[in-house]
Each structure stands twice: as C-alpha cells, then as structure tokens.
Enzyme design. Structure first.
Site, short mmCIF file in Angstrom:
data_model
loop_
_atom_site.label_atom_id
_atom_site.label_comp_id
_atom_site.label_asym_id
_atom_site.label_seq_id
_atom_site.Cartn_x
_atom_site.Cartn_y
_atom_site.Cartn_z
N CYS A 32 0.83 -1.21 0.00
CA CYS A 32 0.00 0.00 0.00
C CYS A 32 0.87 1.26 0.00
O CYS A 32 1.55 1.55 0.98
CB CYS A 32 -0.91 -0.05 1.23
SG CYS A 32 -1.72 1.49 1.65
N CYS A 73 0.13 3.81 2.67
CA CYS A 73 0.60 3.28 3.96
C CYS A 73 2.10 3.55 4.12
O CYS A 73 2.56 3.92 5.20
CB CYS A 73 0.36 1.77 4.05
SG CYS A 73 -1.36 1.27 3.96
#
Length: 123
Positions: free
Chosen positions: A29, A32
């Site tokens: 991600c 992230c």
C-alpha cells in the site's frame, strides 16, 4: 517509544489501558508507506501513547474485526474505548491534532456515551 506490532493475541491487553493509536497497513500500500514515517515520528514524540501497527495481510482476522475495507486506517482508543476511526493517511499536523484531541477527551462523557451505545446495540 517505538511502534508495537498488534496481533489477535496481544490486541485486548494492548487497548485496555491508556491511549492507543492503531495503524492498519499493508506492505504493498503506497499511502501506507507514506504514512509510516509520520506515525513512527509521532510515536517518538508522544511517549505516553501506545502506537500499534496491524499488518492487514498477516492479521486478516483482526482487520475484519474492525471492518477495515481500505488502508491505511487509523483507530484510536482511550481507556479501552474506541474513540476514533478513519481510513486514509493523515498529514503530520492532523495526526498531532488527533493525539491532542484524544488526550483532552472528557472520559466521563465518553464512558457515558459508550455505555448508552452498548445498551442500544444489545437492546
């Protein structure tokens, strides 16, 4: 304080006391990855707050328990009560503001509202 890896095994004990921020993330991600250093830096600044990370690939059961459908998702607890949950990476200023708000909560009001919500769910 560095971040703590949160799993189904240590979850309940971790969130039962004090202020806990949980970052749900995954290695693939990109948002992230951008949020990780912000979260890590905040963990160094606020030694009175527990900063925990949940790898949603490794801890799918925990992610499902929280209903995480997009990552990163940030969840905040205070004294065992969930007080905040939001998907999306926060900029450092917003994360600092969130920590301040959680620290300044009137916990008598929060406990009362939480108890009422629990009763409505059960009733």
């Amino acid at each position: 304080m560095a971040t703590l890896t949160l799993t189904t095994e240590n979850h309940d004990k971790t969130v039962e006391d004090g202020i806990v921020l949980i970052d749900f993330w995954a290695g693939w991600c990109v948002p992230c990855q951008r949020f990780a250093p912000i979260f890590e830096e905040a963990s160094e600044t606020h030694e009175d707050v527990t900063f925990a990370k949940v790898d949603t690939e490794d801890q799918q059961e925990l992610a499902m328990r929280y209903g995480v459908t997009s990552i990163p998702t940030l969840v905040a607890y205070r004294e065992g009560i969930p007080v905040f949950s939001q998907a999306g990476a926060l900029p450092q200023s917003a994360l600092e503001d969130l920590v301040g708000q959680v620290k300044n909560l009137d916990m008598d009001e929060v406990r009362k509202a939480y108890a009422e919500a629990q009763e409505q769910q059960e009733g």
